[in-house]
Design an enzyme around this catalytic site. Structure first.
Site, PDB file in Angstrom:
ATOM      1  N   ILE A 343       0.746  -1.227  -0.085  1.00 37.43           N
ATOM      2  CA  ILE A 343      -0.050   0.070   0.091  1.00 37.43           C
ATOM      3  C   ILE A 343       1.106   1.208  -0.006  1.00 37.43           C
ATOM      4  CG2 ILE A 343      -1.951   0.920   1.078  1.00 37.43           C
ATOM      5  CD1 ILE A 343      -2.315  -2.027   0.232  1.00 37.43           C
ATOM      6  N   GLU A 344       0.676   2.017  -1.189  1.00 38.71           N
ATOM      7  CA  GLU A 344       1.871   3.219  -1.268  1.00 38.71           C
ATOM      8  C   GLU A 344       0.946   4.204  -1.870  1.00 38.71           C
ATOM      9  OE1 GLU A 344       5.441   2.453  -3.449  1.00 38.71           O
ATOM     10  OE2 GLU A 344       5.245   0.347  -3.282  1.00 38.71           O
TER      11      GLU A 344
END
Length: 522
Positions: A343-344
Protein backbone atom coordinates in the site's frame (compact mmCIF):
# COMPACT_ATOMS: atom_id res chain seq x y z
CA UNK A 1 -65.09 44.69 10.97
CA UNK A 2 -66.87 45.09 14.34
CA UNK A 3 -64.72 44.62 17.49
CA UNK A 4 -65.94 42.53 20.44
CA UNK A 5 -66.70 44.44 23.61
CA UNK A 6 -64.32 44.00 26.57
CA UNK A 7 -66.86 42.19 28.83
CA UNK A 8 -67.59 39.70 26.05
CA UNK A 9 -63.90 39.02 25.50
CA UNK A 10 -63.46 38.42 29.22
CA UNK A 11 -66.40 36.02 29.30
CA UNK A 12 -65.08 34.02 26.33
CA UNK A 13 -61.67 33.80 27.97
CA UNK A 14 -63.18 32.46 31.19
CA UNK A 15 -65.18 29.85 29.28
CA UNK A 16 -62.10 28.69 27.35
CA UNK A 17 -60.13 28.38 30.57
CA UNK A 18 -62.85 26.19 32.07
CA UNK A 19 -63.36 24.04 28.98
CA UNK A 20 -59.70 23.63 27.93
CA UNK A 21 -57.94 20.37 28.93
CA UNK A 22 -55.27 20.63 31.57
CA UNK A 23 -51.84 21.67 30.22
CA UNK A 24 -49.28 18.91 29.71
CA UNK A 25 -46.13 19.31 31.75
CA UNK A 26 -43.23 20.51 29.65
CA UNK A 27 -40.63 17.93 28.77
CA UNK A 28 -36.86 18.27 28.69
CA UNK A 29 -34.61 19.08 25.72
CA UNK A 30 -33.38 16.09 23.73
CA UNK A 31 -30.72 15.33 21.12
CA UNK A 32 -31.40 12.49 18.70
CA UNK A 33 -28.74 10.88 16.50
CA UNK A 34 -29.19 9.64 12.94
CA UNK A 35 -27.04 8.44 10.07
CA UNK A 36 -28.17 10.48 7.09
CA UNK A 37 -26.05 8.46 4.66
CA UNK A 38 -23.59 5.56 4.90
CA UNK A 39 -20.85 3.96 2.83
CA UNK A 40 -18.08 1.40 3.32
CA UNK A 41 -15.86 2.74 6.05
CA UNK A 42 -17.89 5.79 7.08
CA UNK A 43 -21.11 7.69 7.27
CA UNK A 44 -22.67 11.14 7.54
CA UNK A 45 -24.05 11.63 11.02
CA UNK A 46 -26.35 14.26 12.52
CA UNK A 47 -27.82 15.26 15.85
CA UNK A 48 -31.12 17.13 16.11
CA UNK A 49 -31.57 19.14 19.31
CA UNK A 50 -35.24 19.69 20.17
CA UNK A 51 -36.32 22.02 22.94
CA UNK A 52 -39.18 20.06 24.48
CA UNK A 53 -38.98 22.16 27.62
CA UNK A 54 -41.05 25.15 28.63
CA UNK A 55 -38.30 27.80 28.60
CA UNK A 56 -36.05 29.11 25.86
CA UNK A 57 -32.56 27.63 25.50
CA UNK A 58 -29.86 30.26 25.03
CA UNK A 59 -27.16 27.72 24.11
CA UNK A 60 -26.57 23.98 23.87
CA UNK A 61 -23.70 21.48 24.12
CA UNK A 62 -23.77 17.91 22.84
CA UNK A 63 -20.97 15.54 23.86
CA UNK A 64 -20.41 11.85 23.28
CA UNK A 65 -17.77 9.13 22.91
CA UNK A 66 -16.70 7.49 19.66
CA UNK A 67 -15.13 4.02 19.65
CA UNK A 68 -11.52 3.48 18.63
CA UNK A 69 -11.13 3.62 14.86
CA UNK A 70 -13.93 6.14 14.32
CA UNK A 71 -13.21 9.87 14.07
CA UNK A 72 -14.99 13.08 13.08
CA UNK A 73 -13.85 14.61 9.81
CA UNK A 74 -15.53 17.66 8.33
CA UNK A 75 -18.50 19.08 10.28
CA UNK A 76 -21.02 21.91 10.08
CA UNK A 77 -23.45 24.06 12.11
CA UNK A 78 -21.50 23.54 15.36
CA UNK A 79 -18.10 24.14 16.95
CA UNK A 80 -15.99 21.06 17.68
CA UNK A 81 -13.52 20.21 20.42
CA UNK A 82 -12.24 16.74 21.24
CA UNK A 83 -10.19 14.99 23.88
CA UNK A 84 -9.09 11.56 22.71
CA UNK A 85 -12.25 9.75 21.66
CA UNK A 86 -14.53 12.18 23.53
CA UNK A 87 -16.23 14.66 21.18
CA UNK A 88 -17.96 17.90 22.13
CA UNK A 89 -20.09 20.05 19.82
CA UNK A 90 -21.34 23.50 20.85
CA UNK A 91 -23.82 25.70 19.02
CA UNK A 92 -22.79 28.39 16.58
CA UNK A 93 -23.80 32.02 17.11
CA UNK A 94 -26.82 31.62 14.85
CA UNK A 95 -28.43 28.40 16.17
CA UNK A 96 -27.93 28.43 19.93
CA UNK A 97 -31.25 30.07 20.90
CA UNK A 98 -34.15 27.61 20.80
CA UNK A 99 -37.64 28.60 21.87
CA UNK A 100 -39.90 25.86 23.28
CA UNK A 101 -40.70 23.44 20.46
CA UNK A 102 -37.86 24.68 18.23
CA UNK A 103 -34.99 22.51 17.02
CA UNK A 104 -31.51 22.78 15.51
CA UNK A 105 -29.38 20.22 13.65
CA UNK A 106 -25.63 19.82 13.19
CA UNK A 107 -23.71 17.11 11.36
CA UNK A 108 -20.35 15.64 10.42
CA UNK A 109 -18.64 13.14 8.15
CA UNK A 110 -17.31 10.10 10.01
CA UNK A 111 -14.22 8.07 9.19
CA UNK A 112 -15.08 4.66 10.61
CA UNK A 113 -18.47 3.10 11.24
CA UNK A 114 -18.74 3.33 15.03
CA UNK A 115 -21.73 5.23 16.40
CA UNK A 116 -21.78 7.71 19.31
CA UNK A 117 -22.17 6.44 22.87
CA UNK A 118 -22.78 8.10 26.24
CA UNK A 119 -24.42 11.15 24.65
CA UNK A 120 -25.18 14.13 26.89
CA UNK A 121 -27.03 17.36 26.14
CA UNK A 122 -26.00 20.14 28.48
CA UNK A 123 -24.78 17.50 30.95
CA UNK A 124 -28.01 15.43 30.95
CA UNK A 125 -28.80 12.28 28.91
CA UNK A 126 -29.54 13.19 25.30
CA UNK A 127 -32.74 11.15 25.37
CA UNK A 128 -34.27 13.37 28.06
CA UNK A 129 -36.15 12.38 31.18
CA UNK A 130 -39.28 10.79 29.67
CA UNK A 131 -38.92 8.58 26.62
CA UNK A 132 -35.29 7.68 27.42
CA UNK A 133 -34.01 4.58 25.63
CA UNK A 134 -33.98 1.78 28.19
CA UNK A 135 -34.28 -1.16 25.78
CA UNK A 136 -31.07 -3.21 25.46
CA UNK A 137 -29.85 -4.59 22.14
CA UNK A 138 -30.28 -8.21 21.18
CA UNK A 139 -27.65 -10.72 22.30
CA UNK A 140 -24.95 -11.24 19.62
CA UNK A 141 -25.39 -14.56 17.83
CA UNK A 142 -23.13 -16.87 15.86
CA UNK A 143 -20.08 -16.38 18.07
CA UNK A 144 -17.14 -18.51 16.94
CA UNK A 145 -13.42 -18.73 17.74
CA UNK A 146 -10.81 -19.48 15.08
CA UNK A 147 -7.58 -18.34 13.34
CA UNK A 148 -5.47 -19.73 16.17
CA UNK A 149 -1.78 -18.92 16.46
CA UNK A 150 0.54 -19.58 19.36
CA UNK A 151 -0.38 -16.26 20.95
CA UNK A 152 -3.74 -15.17 19.50
CA UNK A 153 -7.31 -16.23 18.83
CA UNK A 154 -9.83 -14.43 16.62
CA UNK A 155 -13.46 -14.16 17.69
CA UNK A 156 -16.25 -13.45 15.19
CA UNK A 157 -20.02 -13.00 15.52
CA UNK A 158 -23.15 -11.79 13.72
CA UNK A 159 -24.14 -8.14 14.13
CA UNK A 160 -26.71 -7.59 16.88
CA UNK A 161 -29.89 -5.57 16.40
CA UNK A 162 -31.24 -2.65 18.46
CA UNK A 163 -34.44 -0.63 18.51
CA UNK A 164 -32.42 2.50 17.67
CA UNK A 165 -31.34 0.97 14.35
CA UNK A 166 -27.80 -0.14 15.12
CA UNK A 167 -25.59 -0.94 18.07
CA UNK A 168 -22.75 1.33 19.15
CA UNK A 169 -20.29 -1.47 19.82
CA UNK A 170 -19.59 -4.77 21.53
CA UNK A 171 -17.92 -5.79 24.75
CA UNK A 172 -15.77 -8.94 24.69
CA UNK A 173 -14.89 -10.66 27.97
CA UNK A 174 -12.14 -13.27 28.13
CA UNK A 175 -12.34 -15.85 30.91
CA UNK A 176 -14.79 -13.62 32.80
CA UNK A 177 -12.40 -10.67 32.90
CA UNK A 178 -12.96 -6.96 32.27
CA UNK A 179 -14.53 -6.57 28.81
CA UNK A 180 -12.85 -4.87 25.86
CA UNK A 181 -14.97 -2.50 23.73
CA UNK A 182 -14.81 -3.04 19.95
CA UNK A 183 -16.90 -1.74 17.06
CA UNK A 184 -16.38 -4.49 14.48
CA UNK A 185 -18.03 -7.92 14.58
CA UNK A 186 -14.67 -9.54 15.26
CA UNK A 187 -11.91 -9.29 17.83
CA UNK A 188 -8.40 -10.76 17.99
CA UNK A 189 -7.15 -11.54 21.49
CA UNK A 190 -3.36 -11.29 21.55
CA UNK A 191 -0.59 -11.99 24.06
CA UNK A 192 -1.98 -15.46 24.82
CA UNK A 193 -0.04 -18.54 25.90
CA UNK A 194 0.53 -21.41 23.44
CA UNK A 195 -1.49 -24.63 23.78
CA UNK A 196 -3.95 -22.92 26.12
CA UNK A 197 -7.76 -22.86 26.05
CA UNK A 198 -9.56 -19.55 26.53
CA UNK A 199 -13.26 -18.76 26.97
CA UNK A 200 -15.02 -15.73 25.47
CA UNK A 201 -18.41 -14.03 25.79
CA UNK A 202 -19.77 -11.06 23.81
CA UNK A 203 -22.49 -8.53 24.59
CA UNK A 204 -23.85 -5.60 22.56
CA UNK A 205 -24.05 -1.97 23.65
CA UNK A 206 -26.31 0.73 22.18
CA UNK A 207 -25.78 4.49 21.96
CA UNK A 208 -27.72 5.05 25.19
CA UNK A 209 -25.38 2.72 27.07
CA UNK A 210 -27.84 -0.18 27.37
CA UNK A 211 -26.15 -3.58 27.41
CA UNK A 212 -27.48 -6.89 26.16
CA UNK A 213 -26.95 -10.08 28.08
CA UNK A 214 -23.72 -11.93 27.32
CA UNK A 215 -23.70 -14.58 24.64
CA UNK A 216 -23.13 -18.19 25.59
CA UNK A 217 -19.42 -18.73 26.29
CA UNK A 218 -17.34 -20.21 23.47
CA UNK A 219 -13.81 -21.59 23.75
CA UNK A 220 -10.72 -21.74 21.57
CA UNK A 221 -7.23 -23.16 21.98
CA UNK A 222 -4.01 -21.52 20.80
CA UNK A 223 -1.56 -23.54 18.76
CA UNK A 224 1.65 -24.96 20.19
CA UNK A 225 5.04 -23.31 20.24
CA UNK A 226 4.23 -19.63 19.69
CA UNK A 227 3.66 -17.73 16.46
CA UNK A 228 6.93 -18.59 14.76
CA UNK A 229 6.75 -22.34 14.27
CA UNK A 230 9.10 -24.02 11.78
CA UNK A 231 7.95 -23.29 8.27
CA UNK A 232 5.12 -21.03 9.42
CA UNK A 233 6.48 -17.85 7.81
CA UNK A 234 8.63 -17.01 4.82
CA UNK A 235 11.69 -15.64 6.63
CA UNK A 236 13.28 -14.50 3.36
CA UNK A 237 11.14 -13.78 0.31
CA UNK A 238 12.50 -11.07 -2.03
CA UNK A 239 10.23 -9.44 -4.56
CA UNK A 240 10.17 -10.48 -8.21
CA UNK A 241 8.74 -8.07 -10.75
CA UNK A 242 6.67 -10.59 -12.68
CA UNK A 243 5.89 -7.89 -15.23
CA UNK A 244 9.54 -7.68 -16.34
CA UNK A 245 10.37 -8.85 -19.83
CA UNK A 246 11.19 -11.58 -20.49
CA UNK A 247 9.06 -13.03 -17.68
CA UNK A 248 11.40 -14.00 -14.82
CA UNK A 249 11.80 -17.67 -13.96
CA UNK A 250 11.68 -18.06 -10.21
CA UNK A 251 12.81 -21.72 -10.30
CA UNK A 252 15.94 -20.72 -12.28
CA UNK A 253 16.67 -17.87 -9.86
CA UNK A 254 16.19 -20.18 -6.89
CA UNK A 255 18.66 -22.70 -8.29
CA UNK A 256 21.28 -20.02 -8.97
CA UNK A 257 20.85 -17.99 -5.77
CA UNK A 258 20.11 -20.47 -3.00
CA UNK A 259 16.84 -18.77 -2.12
CA UNK A 260 13.67 -20.87 -2.08
CA UNK A 261 10.89 -18.33 -1.54
CA UNK A 262 9.77 -15.27 -3.48
CA UNK A 263 7.17 -12.50 -3.33
CA UNK A 264 5.46 -12.22 -6.71
CA UNK A 265 4.64 -8.62 -7.70
CA UNK A 266 2.07 -7.31 -8.48
CA UNK A 267 -1.61 -8.10 -8.83
CA UNK A 268 -3.45 -4.87 -9.58
CA UNK A 269 -7.00 -3.83 -10.45
CA UNK A 270 -8.51 -3.76 -13.91
CA UNK A 271 -11.78 -2.26 -12.88
CA UNK A 272 -12.87 -4.37 -9.92
CA UNK A 273 -11.04 -7.41 -11.23
CA UNK A 274 -7.74 -8.90 -10.12
CA UNK A 275 -5.11 -8.97 -12.88
CA UNK A 276 -1.39 -9.54 -13.04
CA UNK A 277 -0.10 -6.03 -13.86
CA UNK A 278 -3.23 -5.52 -16.04
CA UNK A 279 -2.15 -8.30 -18.39
CA UNK A 280 -3.03 -11.80 -17.13
CA UNK A 281 -5.98 -13.18 -15.22
CA UNK A 282 -4.85 -15.04 -12.09
CA UNK A 283 -7.98 -17.20 -12.30
CA UNK A 284 -6.32 -18.85 -15.31
CA UNK A 285 -3.37 -19.88 -13.13
CA UNK A 286 -0.82 -17.70 -14.89
CA UNK A 287 2.74 -18.69 -13.75
CA UNK A 288 1.35 -21.49 -11.56
CA UNK A 289 3.86 -23.88 -13.11
CA UNK A 290 6.63 -21.82 -11.53
CA UNK A 291 4.90 -21.91 -8.15
CA UNK A 292 4.44 -25.67 -8.38
CA UNK A 293 8.15 -26.07 -9.18
CA UNK A 294 9.22 -23.97 -6.18
CA UNK A 295 6.92 -25.92 -3.87
CA UNK A 296 8.19 -29.23 -5.17
CA UNK A 297 11.67 -28.13 -4.11
CA UNK A 298 10.72 -27.00 -0.63
CA UNK A 299 9.95 -23.34 -1.37
CA UNK A 300 6.82 -21.25 -1.68
CA UNK A 301 5.51 -17.87 -2.82
CA UNK A 302 3.76 -14.87 -1.43
CA UNK A 303 1.56 -13.01 -3.92
CA UNK A 304 1.60 -9.23 -3.54
CA UNK A 305 -1.32 -6.94 -4.40
CA UNK A 306 -0.86 -3.25 -5.22
CA UNK A 307 2.54 -1.63 -5.72
CA UNK A 308 3.68 1.87 -6.53
CA UNK A 309 2.37 2.07 -10.08
CA UNK A 310 -0.74 -0.07 -9.86
CA UNK A 311 -4.18 0.42 -8.34
CA UNK A 312 -4.87 -1.89 -5.43
CA UNK A 313 -8.22 -3.64 -5.65
CA UNK A 314 -9.59 -1.97 -2.52
CA UNK A 315 -9.53 1.35 -4.38
CA UNK A 316 -11.30 -0.08 -7.42
CA UNK A 317 -13.97 -2.26 -5.79
CA UNK A 318 -16.91 -0.43 -4.26
CA UNK A 319 -17.97 -3.02 -1.70
CA UNK A 320 -16.42 -5.44 0.75
CA UNK A 321 -18.26 -8.33 -0.93
CA UNK A 322 -16.79 -7.55 -4.37
CA UNK A 323 -13.31 -7.01 -2.94
CA UNK A 324 -13.37 -10.23 -0.93
CA UNK A 325 -14.44 -12.15 -4.05
CA UNK A 326 -11.36 -10.95 -5.95
CA UNK A 327 -8.92 -11.69 -3.15
CA UNK A 328 -10.54 -15.08 -2.61
CA UNK A 329 -10.28 -15.94 -6.32
CA UNK A 330 -6.50 -15.36 -6.28
CA UNK A 331 -5.91 -17.28 -3.05
CA UNK A 332 -7.98 -20.19 -4.37
CA UNK A 333 -6.39 -20.23 -7.84
CA UNK A 334 -2.88 -20.66 -6.44
CA UNK A 335 -3.63 -22.39 -3.14
CA UNK A 336 -1.85 -19.56 -1.33
CA UNK A 337 -0.66 -19.65 2.26
CA UNK A 338 0.79 -16.13 2.10
CA UNK A 339 -0.46 -12.85 0.64
CA UNK A 340 1.00 -9.35 0.74
CA UNK A 341 -0.60 -5.93 0.30
CA UNK A 342 1.79 -3.23 -0.88
CA UNK A 343 0.00 0.00 0.00
CA UNK A 344 1.75 3.14 -1.24
CA UNK A 345 1.10 6.75 -2.17
CA UNK A 346 -2.45 8.05 -2.06
CA UNK A 347 -3.77 4.58 -1.18
CA UNK A 348 -2.39 4.85 2.36
CA UNK A 349 -4.40 8.05 2.91
CA UNK A 350 -7.72 6.82 1.49
CA UNK A 351 -9.84 5.92 4.55
CA UNK A 352 -12.65 4.30 2.57
CA UNK A 353 -10.40 1.82 0.75
CA UNK A 354 -8.32 1.18 3.88
CA UNK A 355 -11.43 0.20 5.83
CA UNK A 356 -12.83 -1.81 2.93
CA UNK A 357 -9.55 -3.73 2.59
CA UNK A 358 -9.36 -4.48 6.31
CA UNK A 359 -12.89 -5.87 6.40
CA UNK A 360 -12.27 -7.99 3.29
CA UNK A 361 -9.01 -9.36 4.71
CA UNK A 362 -10.75 -10.39 7.93
CA UNK A 363 -13.24 -12.34 5.84
CA UNK A 364 -10.43 -13.79 3.74
CA UNK A 365 -8.72 -15.23 6.81
CA UNK A 366 -12.05 -16.60 7.98
CA UNK A 367 -12.52 -18.33 4.61
CA UNK A 368 -8.90 -19.57 4.55
CA UNK A 369 -7.85 -20.45 8.12
CA UNK A 370 -4.12 -20.07 8.62
CA UNK A 371 -3.68 -17.62 5.73
CA UNK A 372 -0.78 -15.30 6.57
CA UNK A 373 -1.16 -11.65 5.62
CA UNK A 374 1.55 -9.01 5.39
CA UNK A 375 1.19 -5.27 4.91
CA UNK A 376 4.04 -3.56 3.05
CA UNK A 377 4.17 0.15 3.84
CA UNK A 378 6.39 3.22 3.36
CA UNK A 379 8.66 4.02 6.28
CA UNK A 380 11.07 6.66 7.52
CA UNK A 381 13.93 6.04 9.92
CA UNK A 382 11.53 7.39 12.56
CA UNK A 383 8.98 4.70 11.72
CA UNK A 384 5.76 4.29 9.75
CA UNK A 385 4.07 7.44 8.56
CA UNK A 386 0.81 8.43 10.26
CA UNK A 387 -1.13 7.12 7.26
CA UNK A 388 0.76 3.83 7.29
CA UNK A 389 0.15 3.44 11.00
CA UNK A 390 -3.58 3.96 10.38
CA UNK A 391 -3.51 1.10 7.84
CA UNK A 392 -2.15 -1.22 10.53
CA UNK A 393 -4.67 0.06 13.11
CA UNK A 394 -7.52 -0.50 10.68
CA UNK A 395 -6.47 -4.09 10.05
CA UNK A 396 -6.07 -4.73 13.77
CA UNK A 397 -9.48 -3.27 14.61
CA UNK A 398 -11.17 -5.29 11.86
CA UNK A 399 -9.83 -8.50 13.39
CA UNK A 400 -7.09 -9.23 10.83
CA UNK A 401 -4.34 -11.40 12.31
CA UNK A 402 -1.31 -9.74 10.71
CA UNK A 403 1.69 -11.96 10.11
CA UNK A 404 4.14 -9.21 9.12
CA UNK A 405 4.28 -5.43 8.87
CA UNK A 406 6.89 -5.05 6.16
CA UNK A 407 8.59 -1.65 5.86
CA UNK A 408 10.02 -0.33 2.60
CA UNK A 409 13.42 0.85 3.86
CA UNK A 410 14.33 2.88 0.79
CA UNK A 411 14.17 6.27 -0.93
CA UNK A 412 14.45 8.54 2.12
CA UNK A 413 15.77 11.46 0.07
CA UNK A 414 18.18 12.27 2.90
CA UNK A 415 21.95 12.32 3.18
CA UNK A 416 22.14 9.37 5.58
CA UNK A 417 23.66 5.92 5.63
CA UNK A 418 21.01 3.66 4.13
CA UNK A 419 22.22 0.60 6.03
CA UNK A 420 21.87 2.37 9.39
CA UNK A 421 18.54 3.84 8.30
CA UNK A 422 17.07 0.40 7.54
CA UNK A 423 17.94 -0.83 11.02
CA UNK A 424 16.61 2.35 12.62
CA UNK A 425 13.36 2.03 10.65
CA UNK A 426 12.88 -1.50 11.99
CA UNK A 427 13.54 -0.38 15.56
CA UNK A 428 11.14 2.55 15.24
CA UNK A 429 8.43 0.33 13.77
CA UNK A 430 8.88 -2.09 16.67
CA UNK A 431 8.16 0.77 19.10
CA UNK A 432 5.03 1.71 17.15
CA UNK A 433 3.74 -1.87 17.10
CA UNK A 434 4.37 -2.14 20.82
CA UNK A 435 1.82 0.64 21.35
CA UNK A 436 -0.68 -0.99 18.98
CA UNK A 437 -0.32 -4.49 20.46
CA UNK A 438 0.39 -3.93 24.17
CA UNK A 439 -0.42 -7.52 25.03
CA UNK A 440 2.33 -9.01 22.89
CA UNK A 441 5.84 -9.84 24.02
CA UNK A 442 8.91 -8.21 22.48
CA UNK A 443 9.73 -11.47 20.70
CA UNK A 444 6.26 -11.63 19.17
CA UNK A 445 6.51 -8.02 18.00
CA UNK A 446 9.92 -8.48 16.40
CA UNK A 447 8.45 -11.52 14.62
CA UNK A 448 5.84 -9.18 13.11
CA UNK A 449 8.43 -6.93 11.46
CA UNK A 450 9.73 -7.30 7.92
CA UNK A 451 12.29 -5.08 6.20
CA UNK A 452 12.61 -4.56 2.44
CA UNK A 453 15.46 -2.34 1.16
CA UNK A 454 16.09 -1.44 -2.48
CA UNK A 455 19.30 -3.00 -3.74
CA UNK A 456 22.14 -0.83 -4.99
CA UNK A 457 21.17 2.61 -6.25
CA UNK A 458 17.82 3.81 -4.95
CA UNK A 459 15.49 6.10 -6.92
CA UNK A 460 16.85 9.06 -4.94
CA UNK A 461 20.44 8.22 -5.94
CA UNK A 462 21.54 6.92 -2.54
CA UNK A 463 23.21 3.52 -2.28
CA UNK A 464 22.33 0.35 -0.38
CA UNK A 465 25.31 -1.98 -0.85
CA UNK A 466 26.46 -5.44 0.18
CA UNK A 467 27.82 -4.30 3.56
CA UNK A 468 24.40 -2.76 4.30
CA UNK A 469 22.77 -6.09 3.46
CA UNK A 470 25.10 -7.96 5.84
CA UNK A 471 24.32 -5.39 8.54
CA UNK A 472 20.58 -5.99 8.13
CA UNK A 473 20.95 -9.78 8.19
CA UNK A 474 23.00 -9.56 11.41
CA UNK A 475 20.38 -7.30 12.99
CA UNK A 476 17.56 -9.61 11.88
CA UNK A 477 19.36 -12.58 13.41
CA UNK A 478 19.76 -10.74 16.72
CA UNK A 479 16.04 -9.88 16.90
CA UNK A 480 14.54 -12.77 14.90
CA UNK A 481 12.60 -10.55 12.52
CA UNK A 482 9.58 -11.99 10.79
CA UNK A 483 10.86 -11.45 7.26
CA UNK A 484 13.63 -10.02 5.11
CA UNK A 485 13.04 -9.13 1.48
CA UNK A 486 14.47 -6.76 -1.12
CA UNK A 487 13.52 -5.00 -4.31
CA UNK A 488 14.18 -6.66 -6.65
CA UNK A 489 15.42 -10.12 -7.73
CA UNK A 490 15.96 -9.55 -11.46
CA UNK A 491 18.11 -6.47 -10.71
CA UNK A 492 20.23 -8.67 -8.44
CA UNK A 493 20.41 -11.34 -11.15
CA UNK A 494 21.37 -8.87 -13.88
CA UNK A 495 24.12 -7.21 -11.78
CA UNK A 496 24.39 -4.46 -14.37
CA UNK A 497 24.71 -0.74 -14.92
CA UNK A 498 21.82 0.94 -16.69
CA UNK A 499 18.13 1.64 -16.14
CA UNK A 500 17.15 1.28 -12.48
CA UNK A 501 14.29 -1.10 -13.23
CA UNK A 502 16.90 -3.52 -14.60
CA UNK A 503 20.15 -2.77 -12.77
CA UNK A 504 21.58 -2.04 -9.32
CA UNK A 505 24.28 0.31 -10.73
CA UNK A 506 26.91 -0.81 -8.21
CA UNK A 507 29.76 -3.32 -8.56
CA UNK A 508 28.38 -6.79 -7.77
CA UNK A 509 28.25 -10.33 -9.03
CA UNK A 510 24.97 -11.96 -10.10
CA UNK A 511 22.80 -12.98 -7.13
CA UNK A 512 25.30 -11.54 -4.66
CA UNK A 513 22.57 -9.95 -2.54
CA UNK A 514 20.39 -13.06 -2.71
CA UNK A 515 23.23 -15.16 -1.33
CA UNK A 516 23.70 -12.71 1.55
CA UNK A 517 19.99 -12.70 2.40
CA UNK A 518 19.76 -16.49 2.02
CA UNK A 519 21.81 -16.87 5.20
CA UNK A 520 18.86 -15.55 7.21
CA UNK A 521 16.47 -18.27 8.30
CA UNK A 522 14.51 -16.47 11.00
Amino acid sequence: MRRLSAPLVLLIGMLLAVLAPPATAAGTPTASFSKTSTWDGGYQGAYTITNSGGTTLSSWTVEFDLPSGTTVGSYWDALLTRTGTHVTFKNREYNGTLAPGASATFGWVSTGTGTPANCKLDGAPCTGGSGADTTPPAVPAGVTVGSATGSSLTLRWTAATDDSGSVAGYEVSRDGGTPVLVTATSYTATGLQPSTTYSFRVRARDAAGNLSAYSTAVSGTTSAGGDQQPGSSLSTAPYVDMGAWPTPSMPEMATASGLKNYTMAFITASGCKAMWFNAYDPRDGWAKDQIDDLRANGGDVKVSFGGASGIELAQACGSVDALFAEYDAVVSAYGLKYVDFDIEGAATADPASVTRRSQALARLQQAHPGLRISLTLPVLPEGLTADGLNVVKSARDAGVDLDVVNVMAMDYYRSIDYGDAAVQAAQSTFTQLKSLYPGRSDAELWAMIGVTPMLGQNDDGHIYDQSDARQLVAFAQSRHLGELAFWESTRDRNACTGALYQCTNIPQSPYEFAKIFATYTG
